[in-house]
Design an enzyme around this catalytic site. Structure first.
Site, mmCIF file in Angstrom:
data_model
loop_
_atom_site.group_PDB
_atom_site.id
_atom_site.type_symbol
_atom_site.label_atom_id
_atom_site.label_comp_id
_atom_site.label_asym_id
_atom_site.label_seq_id
_atom_site.Cartn_x
_atom_site.Cartn_y
_atom_site.Cartn_z
ATOM 1 N N TYR A 142 0.378 -1.368 0.487
ATOM 2 C CA TYR A 142 -0.140 -0.214 -0.325
ATOM 3 C C TYR A 142 0.940 1.185 -0.418
ATOM 4 O O TYR A 142 1.198 1.922 -0.994
ATOM 5 C CB TYR A 142 -1.219 0.230 1.143
ATOM 6 C CG TYR A 142 -2.051 -1.252 0.842
ATOM 7 C CD1 TYR A 142 -2.967 -1.043 0.432
ATOM 8 C CD2 TYR A 142 -1.134 -2.109 1.997
ATOM 9 C CE1 TYR A 142 -3.647 -1.852 0.491
ATOM 10 C CE2 TYR A 142 -2.874 -3.454 2.079
ATOM 11 C CZ TYR A 142 -3.669 -3.567 1.161
ATOM 12 O OH TYR A 142 -4.547 -4.414 1.259
ATOM 13 N N PRO A 161 -11.422 0.021 -3.380
ATOM 14 C CA PRO A 161 -12.782 -0.760 -3.581
ATOM 15 C C PRO A 161 -13.459 -0.293 -3.772
ATOM 16 O O PRO A 161 -13.569 0.952 -2.482
ATOM 17 C CB PRO A 161 -12.496 -1.730 -2.908
ATOM 18 C CG PRO A 161 -10.942 -2.107 -2.154
ATOM 19 C CD PRO A 161 -10.267 -1.002 -1.841
ATOM 20 N N LYS A 192 -24.885 -25.340 -1.773
ATOM 21 C CA LYS A 192 -24.282 -26.299 -0.856
ATOM 22 C C LYS A 192 -24.783 -27.626 -0.541
ATOM 23 O O LYS A 192 -24.672 -27.910 0.395
ATOM 24 C CB LYS A 192 -24.509 -24.899 -0.075
ATOM 25 C CG LYS A 192 -23.519 -24.570 0.819
ATOM 26 C CD LYS A 192 -23.781 -22.985 1.605
ATOM 27 C CE LYS A 192 -25.976 -23.071 2.233
ATOM 28 N NZ LYS A 192 -25.512 -21.495 2.948
ATOM 29 N N SER A 193 -26.339 -27.625 -2.244
ATOM 30 C CA SER A 193 -27.295 -28.641 -1.670
ATOM 31 C C SER A 193 -26.445 -29.919 -2.306
ATOM 32 O O SER A 193 -26.333 -31.133 -2.033
ATOM 33 C CB SER A 193 -28.321 -28.379 -2.766
ATOM 34 O OG SER A 193 -27.836 -28.143 -4.131
ATOM 35 N N GLU A 194 -25.117 -29.564 -3.537
ATOM 36 C CA GLU A 194 -24.263 -30.740 -3.615
ATOM 37 C C GLU A 194 -23.205 -31.256 -2.507
ATOM 38 O O GLU A 194 -22.268 -31.676 -3.193
ATOM 39 C CB GLU A 194 -23.913 -30.236 -4.761
ATOM 40 C CG GLU A 194 -24.918 -30.057 -5.998
ATOM 41 C CD GLU A 194 -25.170 -31.332 -6.631
ATOM 42 O OE1 GLU A 194 -24.434 -31.668 -6.618
ATOM 43 O OE2 GLU A 194 -26.489 -31.172 -7.014
ATOM 44 N N LYS A 195 -23.421 -30.099 -1.497
ATOM 45 C CA LYS A 195 -22.356 -30.479 -0.164
ATOM 46 C C LYS A 195 -20.562 -29.987 -0.890
ATOM 47 O O LYS A 195 -19.793 -30.410 -0.758
ATOM 48 C CB LYS A 195 -22.418 -32.024 0.228
ATOM 49 C CG LYS A 195 -23.229 -32.543 0.006
ATOM 50 C CD LYS A 195 -22.999 -33.683 1.561
ATOM 51 C CE LYS A 195 -24.080 -34.318 2.200
ATOM 52 N NZ LYS A 195 -25.433 -33.577 1.773
ATOM 53 N N ILE A 196 -20.755 -28.556 -1.803
ATOM 54 C CA ILE A 196 -19.378 -27.922 -2.364
ATOM 55 C C ILE A 196 -19.418 -26.524 -1.692
ATOM 56 O O ILE A 196 -20.688 -26.144 -2.032
ATOM 57 C CB ILE A 196 -19.469 -27.691 -3.961
ATOM 58 C CG1 ILE A 196 -19.732 -29.462 -4.267
ATOM 59 C CG2 ILE A 196 -18.731 -27.299 -4.610
ATOM 60 C CD1 ILE A 196 -19.759 -29.477 -6.101
ATOM 61 N N TYR A 212 -5.555 -14.635 -8.276
ATOM 62 C CA TYR A 212 -5.320 -14.330 -6.384
ATOM 63 C C TYR A 212 -6.561 -14.653 -5.934
ATOM 64 O O TYR A 212 -7.641 -13.833 -6.633
ATOM 65 C CB TYR A 212 -4.980 -12.760 -7.276
ATOM 66 C CG TYR A 212 -4.918 -12.537 -5.618
ATOM 67 C CD1 TYR A 212 -3.015 -12.595 -4.960
ATOM 68 C CD2 TYR A 212 -5.857 -12.065 -4.473
ATOM 69 C CE1 TYR A 212 -3.163 -11.617 -3.985
ATOM 70 C CE2 TYR A 212 -5.715 -11.123 -3.520
ATOM 71 C CZ TYR A 212 -4.183 -10.912 -3.003
ATOM 72 O OH TYR A 212 -4.024 -10.463 -1.966
ATOM 73 N N SER A 259 -8.592 -14.095 -2.334
ATOM 74 C CA SER A 259 -7.626 -12.959 -0.984
ATOM 75 C C SER A 259 -8.664 -14.590 0.223
ATOM 76 O O SER A 259 -9.566 -14.586 0.420
ATOM 77 C CB SER A 259 -8.513 -11.879 -0.858
ATOM 78 O OG SER A 259 -7.502 -10.693 0.638
ATOM 79 N N GLN A 283 -14.005 -12.518 -2.840
ATOM 80 C CA GLN A 283 -15.726 -12.844 -1.650
ATOM 81 C C GLN A 283 -15.301 -12.421 -0.810
ATOM 82 O O GLN A 283 -15.128 -12.575 0.207
ATOM 83 C CB GLN A 283 -16.089 -14.713 -1.861
ATOM 84 C CG GLN A 283 -17.404 -14.903 -0.857
ATOM 85 C CD GLN A 283 -17.283 -16.051 -0.160
ATOM 86 O OE1 GLN A 283 -18.283 -16.592 -0.924
ATOM 87 N NE2 GLN A 283 -16.443 -17.057 0.285
#
Length: 626
Positions: A107, A120, A423-427, A452, A454, A555
């Protein structure tokens, strides 16, 4: 190059749990001291994982050459061991062996403008007001919400966050209010006025390019109510109607070295110095913007994202900012609103937690009557503009407008499903989205690239981030298989699950302080500090490729239906931020128009197709026992 990746802002996995605390004096310090120190990963482990990370992004010949350099670096008693020991000594002497280095490298020594390249923005849901009255009412309520959050920080009653059952470092929350970046000729600095006798009592309000100091506390120490704040904001609005003022805030959009020269020049005048100090010391800045130009609904959110990042240029709202201020809340007359933040003191999650709190607060009805006390006129901050300062402003305008024209940004709301489906596919939803990005990029360019994402290091005292390298041997196998007629749906689905599992494992490793990027940076900076010649490992083409993040992703989950956005970190790259909601996913994708090979809308199209194709694949193939 490592400085360029500073802006990625995410926490990598799931929403954080919070635990409220009763006030205990010194509670924050006690909590901090109980946190573990950031470990220095084992040297051999990092070097093995570095070679593994290179496999999908460089040629076999380049890999062979790098393997030789790694073998030389890792020899017993060699340069790698010496640098590793230096790092371990540093770790014993400091609270966090990385944090100071990272702050400076990523920075404060980064010289490109903070606008687009570092800071951002966040796009909040459009408000339903359409006039000045509505704008000022909402801004007043928003300020009241900020002060409510500030009370929790001041009283040290802010809920401690947990991830995977582990308490997280809360230090960043204590750095985001009453702080500001100060330009310097080679390195910037940060000032913070959150503690002590000189604690800030005012915010800065900017309207029509003019700055005002607004005291937000009554004489008895209680914060002003929304009604009181509205009265004060009306006074500011009415005082700032004349438009012949120079947009002094434009100076903060410039290249850091140019801004440092202009800053010193500006501060030669006593009035200017007092005004600049008032901005720097303020709790935060609230920007009352002119309405955005009307656009069609399909591009509205993308235009708001651009407004949050740069203000739209010198003819729109860019002069209505002080970009060095850590927090700037933006409320425009047409209902568009959000925030832009200077990245040095904090990652995204603390900012979003504050925003979630403030947005919820704005929905609350007013309680009780406001004190009927006479409120002084907010202080207008005056600037004496010399011909030299006028010249600096004109140059900054030109440079900014070039940047504004160059930024290509697309906000996409993916409506077909949200985090509920993976989530329903356990992923892991994060792993699923990262794999979709890998697939989109591969279909566009027929190759994988350094990616990348974070990862939060907040399990450790003063922890910031490390890198989740989303491009892996497993992700490449999956994306190559996806459009191959030689592979069955079952094989493709198995490869997808294996790749998401590999991403999950790298994420877990990263948040526990065992990723490779910050360790490699530490070894490199240790070599500079020890004045030894730079090891060939860091001069290698493969290292440059590994650090050239064509995909810089993040994310940043929020309760509010918002999305964070940031610029790409390399000229031929993309910046991708996403907020996965239960039934939809908000994406902000950026690129530069000056690069013929990148296009944000095209990336959005390929990403949407990748997400849909991956869902079809998983629904068509039975779950395997991977």
């Amino acid at each position: 190059m490592l400085a360029l990746v500073a802006r990625a802002t995410a926490r990598p996995c799931g929403l954080l749990k919070q635990m409220p605390l009763n006030k205990i004096t010194g509670r924050f310090q006690l909590h901090q001291e109980a946190l573990p120190h950031l470990p220095v990963p084992p040297l051999q482990q990092t070097l093995d994982r570095y070679l593994l990370a290179l496999q999908p992004i460089i040629s076999p010949e380049e890999l062979s050459h790098t393997q030789q350099l790694v073998a030389e670096f890792r020899k017993p008693g060699g340069v790698g061991e010496r640098l590793q020991k230096g790092l371990e000594r540093r770790a014993k002497k400091t609270e966090n062996w990385l944090s100071d280095w990272w702050l400076k490298t990523a920075y404060l020594e980064y010289r490109l403008p903070v606008v687009v390249h570092s800071s951002p923005g966040v796009v909040l849901p459009k408000q339903d007001f359409l006039d000045r009255q509505g704008q000022l009412r909402f801004a007043a309520k928003l300020i009241e919400g900020i002060l409510d959050f500030k009370t929790m920080i001041d009283n040290e009653t802010l809920p401690v966050e947990y991830m995977g059952g582990k308490p997280l470092c809360m230090n960043q929350y204590y750095q985001i209010l009453s702080s500001c970046r100060i330009p310097g000729p080679k390195r910037d600095s940060i000032v913070n006025y959150a503690k002590g006798k000189k604690q800030s009592r005012h915010i800065t309000v900017v309207h029509n390019f003019q700055f005002f100091e607004l005291d937000v506390y009554n004489s008895d120490g209680s914060p002003l109510t929304a009604d009181q704040l509205f009265i004060q904001l009306e006074k500011i609005w009415n005082t700032s109607l004349q438009t012949n003022k120079e947009p002094i805030g434009i100076l903060t959009t410039n290249h850091r070295n140019s801004w440092a020269k202009a800053y010193n020049n500006l501060l030669k005048d006593k009035t200017n110095k007092e005004s600049v100090r008032a901005i720097e010391k303020s709790i935060c800045t609230v920007c009352l913007d002119a309405p955005m130009p009307r656009v069609s609904d399909d591009i509205y959110k993308s235009r708001v994202a651009a407004q949050m990042l740069h203000g739209g240029g010198s003819r729109l709202n860019s002069g209505n900012r002080w970009f060095d201020k850590t927090l700037q809340f933006i409320v425009a007359e047409d209902g568009s609103c959000g925030l832009v933040y200077e990245h040095a003191p904090s990652e995204g999650p603390p900012i979003v937690a504050l925003l979630d709190h403030v947005v919820e607060f704005t929905k609350k009805p007013e309680t009780g009557k406001s004190p009927t006390v006479h409120l002084p006129m907010p202080k207008k901050l005056r600037f004496n503009i010399t011909p030299e300062i006028k010249n600096d402003i004109e140059k900054a305008k030109q440079n900014l407008n070039i940047m504004v024209e160059d930024l290509d940004i697309k906000v996409m709301v993916f409506h077909q499903f949200g985090k509920g489906f993976p989530k329903s596919e356990k992923i892991s939803p994060d792993a699923f989205i990262q794999l979709a990005l890998q697939l989109a990029y591969y279909r566009m360019y027929s190759r994988a690239c350094a990616t990348y994402e974070s990862a939060s290091l907040r399990m450790f005292r003063l922890g910031r981030t490390d890198t989740i390298r989303s491009t892996s041997v497993d992700s490449l196998k999956f994306v190559q298989s996806m459009d191959s007629p030689d592979k069955s749906d079952q094989e493709k689905a198995d490869l997808l699950r294996r790749a998401t599992q590999a991403h999950r494992e790298y994420t877990d490793m990263a948040i526990r302080g065992n990723a490779i990027d910050r360790h490699l940076l530490g070894l490199k900076l240790q070599a500079i500090e020890d004045l030894v010649s730079m090891p060939e490992l860091f001069m290698d083409t493969a290292y440059a490729v590994a650090m050239h993040f064509n995909l810089s992703t993040s994310q940043v989950p929020a309760k509010t239906d918002c999305v964070m956005c940031f610029g790409p970190v390399v000229p031929d790259g993309y910046g991708v931020c996403y907020n996965p909601m239960e039934e939809h996913i908000n994406f902000a994708i950026s690129a530069f128009n000056s690069c013929a090979d990148t296009n944000a809308a095209r990336m959005a199209h390929y990403l949407e197709k990748a997400l849909l194709d991956m869902r079809i694949l998983l629904q068509a193939a039975p779950k395997s026992k991977l």
